[in-house]
Structures are given as C-alpha cells and as structure tokens.
Scaffold this motif. Structure first.
Motif, PDB file in Angstrom:
ATOM      1  N   LEU A 113       1.090  -0.928   0.045  1.00  0.00           N
ATOM      2  CA  LEU A 113       0.277  -0.066   0.064  1.00  0.00           C
ATOM      3  C   LEU A 113       0.434   0.833  -0.389  1.00  0.00           C
ATOM      4  CD1 LEU A 113      -3.188  -0.882   2.492  1.00  0.00           C
ATOM      5  CD2 LEU A 113      -3.287  -0.900   0.002  1.00  0.00           C
ATOM      6  N   LEU A 114       2.175   1.263   1.130  1.00  0.00           N
ATOM      7  CA  LEU A 114       2.598   2.084   1.161  1.00  0.00           C
ATOM      8  C   LEU A 114       3.300   2.854  -0.320  1.00  0.00           C
ATOM      9  CD1 LEU A 114       3.473   4.740   3.007  1.00  0.00           C
ATOM     10  CD2 LEU A 114       5.396   3.029   2.802  1.00  0.00           C
ATOM     11  N   GLY A 115       4.089   0.767  -1.232  1.00  0.00           N
ATOM     12  CA  GLY A 115       4.360   1.258  -2.070  1.00  0.00           C
ATOM     13  C   GLY A 115       3.665   2.431  -3.004  1.00  0.00           C
ATOM     14  N   GLY A 116       2.715   1.868  -3.341  1.00  0.00           N
ATOM     15  CA  GLY A 116       1.432   1.994  -3.986  1.00  0.00           C
ATOM     16  C   GLY A 116       0.879   3.387  -4.300  1.00  0.00           C
ATOM     17  N   TYR A 117       1.102   4.162  -3.099  1.00  0.00           N
ATOM     18  CA  TYR A 117       0.819   5.657  -2.853  1.00  0.00           C
ATOM     19  C   TYR A 117       1.816   6.252  -3.355  1.00  0.00           C
ATOM     20  CZ  TYR A 117       0.335  10.118  -0.066  1.00  0.00           C
ATOM     21  OH  TYR A 117       0.243  10.826  -0.320  1.00  0.00           O
TER      22      TYR A 117
ATOM     23  N   VAL B  73      16.773  13.523 -10.521  1.00  0.00           N
ATOM     24  CA  VAL B  73      17.055  12.193  -9.573  1.00  0.00           C
ATOM     25  C   VAL B  73      16.959  12.139  -7.981  1.00  0.00           C
ATOM     26  CG1 VAL B  73      19.520  11.543  -8.347  1.00  0.00           C
ATOM     27  CG2 VAL B  73      19.542  12.559 -10.694  1.00  0.00           C
ATOM     28  N   PRO B  74      16.375  12.777  -7.409  1.00  0.00           N
ATOM     29  CA  PRO B  74      16.067  12.007  -6.130  1.00  0.00           C
ATOM     30  C   PRO B  74      14.437  11.562  -6.758  1.00  0.00           C
ATOM     31  CG  PRO B  74      16.610  13.771  -5.581  1.00  0.00           C
ATOM     32  CD  PRO B  74      16.809  14.126  -6.861  1.00  0.00           C
ATOM     33  N   LEU B  75      14.207  11.733  -7.370  1.00  0.00           N
ATOM     34  CA  LEU B  75      12.384  11.377  -8.218  1.00  0.00           C
ATOM     35  C   LEU B  75      12.352  10.443  -8.675  1.00  0.00           C
ATOM     36  CD1 LEU B  75       9.526  11.731  -8.248  1.00  0.00           C
ATOM     37  CD2 LEU B  75      10.495  13.144 -10.896  1.00  0.00           C
ATOM     38  N   ILE B  76      13.830   9.749  -9.328  1.00  0.00           N
ATOM     39  CA  ILE B  76      14.000   7.951 -10.279  1.00  0.00           C
ATOM     40  C   ILE B  76      14.501   8.048  -9.493  1.00  0.00           C
ATOM     41  CG2 ILE B  76      15.516   7.522 -11.561  1.00  0.00           C
ATOM     42  CD1 ILE B  76      15.695   9.670 -13.042  1.00  0.00           C
ATOM     43  N   LEU B  77      15.304   8.166  -8.216  1.00  0.00           N
ATOM     44  CA  LEU B  77      15.694   6.962  -7.114  1.00  0.00           C
ATOM     45  C   LEU B  77      14.311   6.479  -6.046  1.00  0.00           C
ATOM     46  CD1 LEU B  77      18.789   8.418  -5.883  1.00  0.00           C
ATOM     47  CD2 LEU B  77      18.305   6.130  -7.258  1.00  0.00           C
ATOM     48  N   ALA B  78      13.580   7.362  -6.113  1.00  0.00           N
ATOM     49  CA  ALA B  78      11.480   7.694  -5.264  1.00  0.00           C
ATOM     50  C   ALA B  78      11.262   6.540  -5.783  1.00  0.00           C
ATOM     51  CB  ALA B  78      11.303   8.542  -4.912  1.00  0.00           C
ATOM     52  N   THR B  79      10.933   6.839  -7.173  1.00  0.00           N
ATOM     53  CA  THR B  79      10.680   5.789  -7.787  1.00  0.00           C
ATOM     54  C   THR B  79      10.654   4.320  -8.026  1.00  0.00           C
ATOM     55  OG1 THR B  79       9.126   7.821  -9.370  1.00  0.00           O
ATOM     56  CG2 THR B  79       9.180   5.924 -10.334  1.00  0.00           C
ATOM     57  N   LEU B  80      11.814   4.240  -8.109  1.00  0.00           N
ATOM     58  CA  LEU B  80      12.640   2.705  -8.201  1.00  0.00           C
ATOM     59  C   LEU B  80      12.672   2.265  -6.850  1.00  0.00           C
ATOM     60  CD1 LEU B  80      15.983   3.303 -10.053  1.00  0.00           C
ATOM     61  CD2 LEU B  80      14.060   2.511 -11.335  1.00  0.00           C
ATOM     62  N   VAL B  81      12.672   2.706  -5.621  1.00  0.00           N
ATOM     63  CA  VAL B  81      12.421   2.512  -4.198  1.00  0.00           C
ATOM     64  C   VAL B  81      10.351   2.285  -4.207  1.00  0.00           C
ATOM     65  CG1 VAL B  81      12.188   3.363  -2.755  1.00  0.00           C
ATOM     66  CG2 VAL B  81      14.024   3.503  -3.811  1.00  0.00           C
ATOM     67  N   ALA B  82       9.906   2.974  -4.450  1.00  0.00           N
ATOM     68  CA  ALA B  82       8.680   2.905  -4.419  1.00  0.00           C
ATOM     69  C   ALA B  82       7.772   1.976  -5.151  1.00  0.00           C
ATOM     70  CB  ALA B  82       7.504   3.398  -4.967  1.00  0.00           C
ATOM     71  N   ALA B  83       8.467   1.747  -6.253  1.00  0.00           N
ATOM     72  CA  ALA B  83       8.374   0.076  -7.361  1.00  0.00           C
ATOM     73  C   ALA B  83       8.411  -0.868  -7.041  1.00  0.00           C
ATOM     74  CB  ALA B  83       8.404   0.562  -8.912  1.00  0.00           C
ATOM     75  N   HIS B  84       9.620  -1.070  -6.379  1.00  0.00           N
ATOM     76  CA  HIS B  84      10.270  -1.803  -5.785  1.00  0.00           C
ATOM     77  C   HIS B  84       8.872  -2.969  -4.558  1.00  0.00           C
ATOM     78  CE1 HIS B  84      13.668  -1.367  -8.477  1.00  0.00           C
ATOM     79  NE2 HIS B  84      13.847  -3.198  -7.551  1.00  0.00           N
ATOM     80  N   MET B  85       8.848  -2.125  -3.391  1.00  0.00           N
ATOM     81  CA  MET B  85       8.367  -1.487  -2.499  1.00  0.00           C
ATOM     82  C   MET B  85       6.673  -2.437  -2.628  1.00  0.00           C
ATOM     83  SD  MET B  85       8.850   1.540  -0.159  1.00  0.00           S
ATOM     84  CE  MET B  85       7.240   1.168   1.024  1.00  0.00           C
ATOM     85  N   THR B  86       6.557  -2.139  -4.543  1.00  0.00           N
ATOM     86  CA  THR B  86       4.897  -2.713  -4.170  1.00  0.00           C
ATOM     87  C   THR B  86       4.959  -2.903  -4.714  1.00  0.00           C
ATOM     88  OG1 THR B  86       4.052   0.145  -5.511  1.00  0.00           O
ATOM     89  CG2 THR B  86       3.085  -2.024  -6.170  1.00  0.00           C
TER      90      THR B  86
END
Length: 183
Positions: free
Chosen positions: A17-21, A155-168
């Motif tokens: 849920l957190l990763g999807g958000y 750059v932080p946006l790209i890294l946050a997107t990758l982390v969120a995708a992995h969490m999801t």
C-alpha cells in the motif's frame, strides 16, 4: 525467510500500500516535469516573439527537435537570446552551451527538448524573446520556453520511483506467497 511469521503478514501488505501510494505520487511529479503547465513553443526567427508567463520562476529556453532526427547537429548551442519585459527591461539570460548537468525532455510525440539557457522571471507578465542569431537553429526546429527541471530534483525523483516500485512489487509478491501459504 519465514513467510508464516505474523510480522510478515502485516509488513507485506503495508509495503504494498505504501509503495503504491508513493509510486502514484512519483509518477504524478514526473508527469508535471515532462509535461509542464507552462510550455510556449514558437519558430526561431529574427523577429521578436511576445509571450505571457503566468507565474514567476526560473524558465529555460529549449530547442525542440522533431522526432526521428538522428543527426541533430550542435550549432543551436551557440544561439544567443535577448529577453525583455513588456516595459522594455532586459532580463539576464544565461546560456548553458553544452552543459553536462541539464535535463532533456522527450514528449509522447517524440519531440526532444534540449535546454539552451535560462532566465529568471521575478513576476508574472508579458515578455519578448529575440533570437539574435536565428541562422544557428535549423528551420524545422522550434524554440520553447518552459520551467527549468533541475537535476537535483530529477535524480531523487527517479530513485524514489524505483524504491516505490520495488516496495509495491515486493509487497504484492510476499503478500500472495503468505496468502496462499507457499512457503
């Protein structure tokens, strides 16, 4: 890993849920960077181009290259611009040249926007942009005025997107494993 642990039953769906958000938020921010609200396109010519900026901020002058152009050339990097307000007050324009840390954008039509320089707009209003040497820009190219996309924000946006995708994805997979008891 012990998938029958009760902590995993709580953490996996929470991660999903957190990763999807976070993923939805990151994609929304990326969309605003790729498709800015203020984007003014026009042909590079010797006559001045008048435009209106609805909000203050830092803006870039980009060259827009049509899709499927393999050999783009580099003459447009030497283009010089003069920007004035409606009251004929000049604004400071800083040319990037072939700077290393600039952000190119490509829209869904395949048009590539490459920043040539930037200027700061202190208040909303009408402005005039003049290309002082339009012969350096090819006829099929366009110019664009759009908000600057800073590298330190991208750059932080790209890294946050990758982390969120992995969490999801990880949360979904582990939740399914726990749900069906295939440990």
């Amino acid at each position: 890993m012990n998938f029958s642990n009760p902590v995993v039953f709580v953490l996996a769906p929470a991660s999903l849920l957190l990763g999807g958000y976070l993923l939805v938020r990151c994609i929304g921010l990326a969309k605003r960077m790729i498709f800015p609200a203020v984007k003014i396109r026009f042909a590079a010519s010797a006559e001045p181009f008048a435009f209106h900026l609805p909000q203050p901020g830092r803006y870039a002058v980009n060259v827009v290259i049509p899709p499927m152009k393999l050999l783009i050339g580099v003459a447009h990097f030497s283009a010089r611009f003069a920007i004035t307000t409606a009251a004929a007050q000049p604004l400071t324009y800083r040319s990037y040249g072939r700077a290393l840390f600039t952000v190119d954008r490509t829209d869904m039509a395949g048009k590539r926007s490459m920043p040539l320089g930037r200027f700061d707009c202190a208040q909303a209003g009408d402005f005039t942009l003049t290309c002082l040497n339009p012969e350096t820009i090819r006829d099929e190219y366009q110019l664009e005025v759009a908000p600057v996309v800073p590298v330190l924000k991208l750059v932080p946006l790209i890294l946050a997107t990758l982390v969120a995708a992995h969490m999801t994805i990880g949360g979904l997979v582990i939740s399914l494993i726990c749900l069906f008891g295939q440990a």
